[in-house]
Design a protein around this motif. Sequence first.
Motif, mmCIF file in Angstrom:
data_model
loop_
_atom_site.group_PDB
_atom_site.id
_atom_site.type_symbol
_atom_site.label_atom_id
_atom_site.label_comp_id
_atom_site.label_asym_id
_atom_site.label_seq_id
_atom_site.Cartn_x
_atom_site.Cartn_y
_atom_site.Cartn_z
ATOM 1 N N SER A 326 35.145 34.040 28.830
ATOM 2 C CA SER A 326 35.422 35.468 28.806
ATOM 3 C C SER A 326 34.668 36.191 29.917
ATOM 4 C CB SER A 326 35.044 36.078 27.448
ATOM 5 O OG SER A 326 33.689 35.794 27.130
ATOM 6 N N GLY A 327 35.164 37.364 30.255
ATOM 7 C CA GLY A 327 34.520 38.222 31.237
ATOM 8 C C GLY A 327 34.509 39.640 30.702
ATOM 9 N N ILE A 328 33.588 40.443 31.191
ATOM 10 C CA ILE A 328 33.487 41.819 30.714
ATOM 11 C C ILE A 328 33.698 42.777 31.883
ATOM 12 C CG2 ILE A 328 30.972 41.863 30.995
ATOM 13 C CD1 ILE A 328 30.905 43.678 28.461
ATOM 14 N N LEU A 329 34.512 43.789 31.646
ATOM 15 C CA LEU A 329 34.883 44.755 32.672
ATOM 16 C C LEU A 329 34.610 46.150 32.141
ATOM 17 C CD1 LEU A 329 36.189 44.597 35.488
ATOM 18 C CD2 LEU A 329 38.404 44.922 34.399
ATOM 19 N N CYS A 330 33.691 46.872 32.791
ATOM 20 C CA CYS A 330 33.348 48.211 32.323
ATOM 21 C C CYS A 330 32.926 49.078 33.503
ATOM 22 C CB CYS A 330 32.239 48.154 31.279
ATOM 23 S SG CYS A 330 30.694 47.450 31.909
ATOM 24 N N GLY A 331 32.423 50.269 33.219
ATOM 25 C CA GLY A 331 32.046 51.199 34.272
ATOM 26 C C GLY A 331 30.936 50.675 35.164
ATOM 27 N N ARG A 332 30.160 49.724 34.656
ATOM 28 C CA ARG A 332 29.056 49.163 35.447
ATOM 29 C C ARG A 332 29.546 48.164 36.489
ATOM 30 N NH1 ARG A 332 27.104 48.340 30.156
ATOM 31 N NH2 ARG A 332 27.474 46.114 30.430
ATOM 32 N N THR A 333 30.778 47.678 36.305
ATOM 33 C CA THR A 333 31.318 46.667 37.210
ATOM 34 C C THR A 333 31.722 47.297 38.533
ATOM 35 O OG1 THR A 333 32.241 45.556 35.253
ATOM 36 C CG2 THR A 333 32.955 44.768 37.408
ATOM 37 N N GLY A 334 31.211 46.793 39.623
ATOM 38 C CA GLY A 334 31.546 47.315 40.940
ATOM 39 C C GLY A 334 33.006 47.079 41.274
ATOM 40 N N GLU A 349 41.207 31.268 34.874
ATOM 41 C CA GLU A 349 39.861 30.707 34.804
ATOM 42 C C GLU A 349 39.080 31.352 33.664
ATOM 43 O OE1 GLU A 349 38.007 31.120 38.609
ATOM 44 O OE2 GLU A 349 39.726 30.270 39.679
ATOM 45 N N LEU A 350 39.616 32.458 33.120
ATOM 46 C CA LEU A 350 39.078 33.136 31.945
ATOM 47 C C LEU A 350 40.193 33.287 30.921
ATOM 48 C CD1 LEU A 350 37.075 36.026 33.683
ATOM 49 C CD2 LEU A 350 36.123 33.917 32.743
ATOM 50 N N ASP A 351 39.827 33.215 29.641
ATOM 51 C CA ASP A 351 40.818 33.373 28.577
ATOM 52 C C ASP A 351 40.800 34.763 27.955
ATOM 53 O OD1 ASP A 351 41.773 30.680 28.683
ATOM 54 O OD2 ASP A 351 39.916 30.055 27.681
ATOM 55 N N VAL A 352 39.633 35.419 27.997
ATOM 56 C CA VAL A 352 39.481 36.729 27.360
ATOM 57 C C VAL A 352 38.838 37.703 28.343
ATOM 58 C CG1 VAL A 352 38.522 38.016 25.409
ATOM 59 C CG2 VAL A 352 39.182 35.618 25.117
ATOM 60 N N LEU A 353 39.386 38.895 28.388
ATOM 61 C CA LEU A 353 38.793 39.958 29.190
ATOM 62 C C LEU A 353 38.375 41.069 28.239
ATOM 63 C CD1 LEU A 353 38.219 40.356 32.160
ATOM 64 C CD2 LEU A 353 40.367 41.598 32.390
ATOM 65 N N VAL A 354 37.094 41.393 28.238
ATOM 66 C CA VAL A 354 36.528 42.389 27.337
ATOM 67 C C VAL A 354 36.317 43.693 28.105
ATOM 68 C CG1 VAL A 354 34.595 42.949 25.812
ATOM 69 C CG2 VAL A 354 35.356 40.574 26.044
ATOM 70 N N GLY A 355 36.736 44.813 27.531
ATOM 71 C CA GLY A 355 36.551 46.097 28.209
ATOM 72 C C GLY A 355 36.722 47.252 27.249
ATOM 73 N N ILE A 356 36.722 48.469 27.793
ATOM 74 C CA ILE A 356 36.881 49.655 26.952
ATOM 75 C C ILE A 356 38.336 50.109 26.912
ATOM 76 C CG2 ILE A 356 36.277 52.101 26.707
ATOM 77 C CD1 ILE A 356 33.507 51.442 27.655
ATOM 78 N N ARG A 357 38.947 50.234 28.086
ATOM 79 C CA ARG A 357 40.369 50.578 28.109
ATOM 80 C C ARG A 357 41.155 49.647 29.028
ATOM 81 N NH1 ARG A 357 41.864 56.478 29.421
ATOM 82 N NH2 ARG A 357 40.334 56.253 31.068
ATOM 83 N N LEU A 358 40.569 49.306 30.162
ATOM 84 C CA LEU A 358 41.243 48.469 31.155
ATOM 85 C C LEU A 358 42.567 49.081 31.592
ATOM 86 C CD1 LEU A 358 40.643 44.896 29.668
ATOM 87 C CD2 LEU A 358 39.216 46.178 31.235
ATOM 88 N N LEU A 359 42.609 50.403 31.664
ATOM 89 C CA LEU A 359 43.846 51.078 32.045
ATOM 90 C C LEU A 359 43.920 51.320 33.543
ATOM 91 C CD1 LEU A 359 44.101 53.781 29.248
ATOM 92 C CD2 LEU A 359 44.845 51.403 29.224
ATOM 93 N N LYS A 360 42.794 51.553 34.167
ATOM 94 C CA LYS A 360 42.821 51.973 35.557
ATOM 95 C C LYS A 360 43.126 50.830 36.526
ATOM 96 C CE LYS A 360 37.771 51.594 36.043
ATOM 97 N NZ LYS A 360 36.548 52.326 36.341
ATOM 98 N N GLU A 361 43.216 49.606 36.011
ATOM 99 C CA GLU A 361 43.487 48.494 36.920
ATOM 100 C C GLU A 361 44.902 48.579 37.490
ATOM 101 O OE1 GLU A 361 40.729 47.371 37.379
ATOM 102 O OE2 GLU A 361 39.900 48.134 35.531
ATOM 103 N N GLY A 362 45.864 49.078 36.703
ATOM 104 C CA GLY A 362 47.201 49.325 37.211
ATOM 105 C C GLY A 362 47.903 48.096 37.745
ATOM 106 N N MET A 363 47.696 46.928 37.141
ATOM 107 C CA MET A 363 48.370 45.723 37.625
ATOM 108 C C MET A 363 48.907 44.921 36.447
ATOM 109 S SD MET A 363 45.247 43.214 38.705
ATOM 110 C CE MET A 363 44.714 44.264 40.038
ATOM 111 N N ASP A 364 49.919 44.113 36.728
ATOM 112 C CA ASP A 364 50.523 43.289 35.691
ATOM 113 C C ASP A 364 49.629 42.094 35.371
ATOM 114 O OD1 ASP A 364 52.638 44.975 35.696
ATOM 115 O OD2 ASP A 364 53.938 43.699 36.914
#
Length: 414
Positions: A326-334, A349-364
């Motif tokens: 797993s990986g974590i994606l939040c405001g602290r991530t550059g 290479e990761l099975d789980v992505l942990v975050g708060i909303r993950l909306l701003k990534e804008g990708m499929d």
Amino acid sequence: VDHLPDGEAHLFVSSYKEYVPSCVTNCKRRAVYTKPTYRPALGGVCMDTMDQRTEAHKAVAEKRPGLVVLASGSAVWPIGTDGTFSDDPNCFGIVGGHLTKDQAVNMIEAELTSDLATLREHEAANLNEMVKKDMVSIKERGFCREFADKYGWLVGKVGRTTLIDLFNESFGTDWCLVLDETHSLGSQLIAPAKAHADRKKTLIGEGFRLKGSLGSGPLSLEELCERIPKTLILSSATPLEKDPLEIWKRKNHTEVKMVNRPTHILDPIVEFRESPMTPDNKSIFKNVVEDIKEAISKGGQVLLLGISCAQMDAMFKKLHERDIRSGILCGRTGMLDRTELLNKFKRKELDVLVGIRLLKEGMDLPGVSLVIVLDADRSGFLRSKCALLQMAGRATRNTNGKVILYGKKRTKAI
């Protein structure tokens, strides 16, 4: 870039790793005056993104053909407010070129004299103390801390030059503006101007800013409408209750397009599980882990979305302890780290992505077959109807898509 053999692409995003604007606290009115606590802006600059901004700025100024600039909400902020000082005259955190040190100090003194006459005794003392210290710094070094936020108005129009202004100066109206993810138009392009004005008014009222500082913020919706080119494209795959085009139609622009992006995949199954959610709730975490393992066993990937960084840190730690990749994606991530993390996720290479909303990534993310939303019943924009639609939408690229919402009760948004 691969799709632009005869052109070039540049990135223009915030140069801050994370940014907290200046503010005042403890400013409630009491019978006996207590000086509010002033907290200066906090934020570290990422030099990689700063260099990318400079390259994008240079490409637009040179009127290069076939140019595409991919920009975030930074495009509506004055260029000089989003970085460190440089020798670029378009960056208004500068004393030089357009203004000498003496000219800047004289203008600040004139504004100070005018503002002091309108403030009460204690607030006037706060303002006088702050500005006097800043003027000493300007005389000695040519700038002071938070120069752009405090005194950006000194250099007039140059001080509010945005990326959109640069495009208009270089190409006139003969260019195309694409506003992707139009459903977030309010939060990305409208709310910042109001938030900036509210913050500045508080600072001004307490004697920590000159009135002129109100003019150093992002473009308002009206100002943005005045600057858009003759071709405007709005695109979004998220349904809205209000047609965003109405905003632009009122401005009498003749060329407006809407791009729809249907996925041609059935909506995912949505399941609501009525249960309180806390980071240490072992029964819920057990269910979450079981659902994650089931999705992974079928070749899918999972997004686990929480409500706070603390909650996500706890979840990420527990997943790591169970050897779940797993990986974590939040405001602290550059910004660059975020891109690399998403690429690893897409490469499975990761099975789980942990975050708060993950909306701003804008990708499929077509590998995502399961989206788990914790605290789905919370009030606020993080769990609004639009936000929940976006979260659920992450599972619409997969034919086995499923969404699980955890909450104490079914809200109107759910």
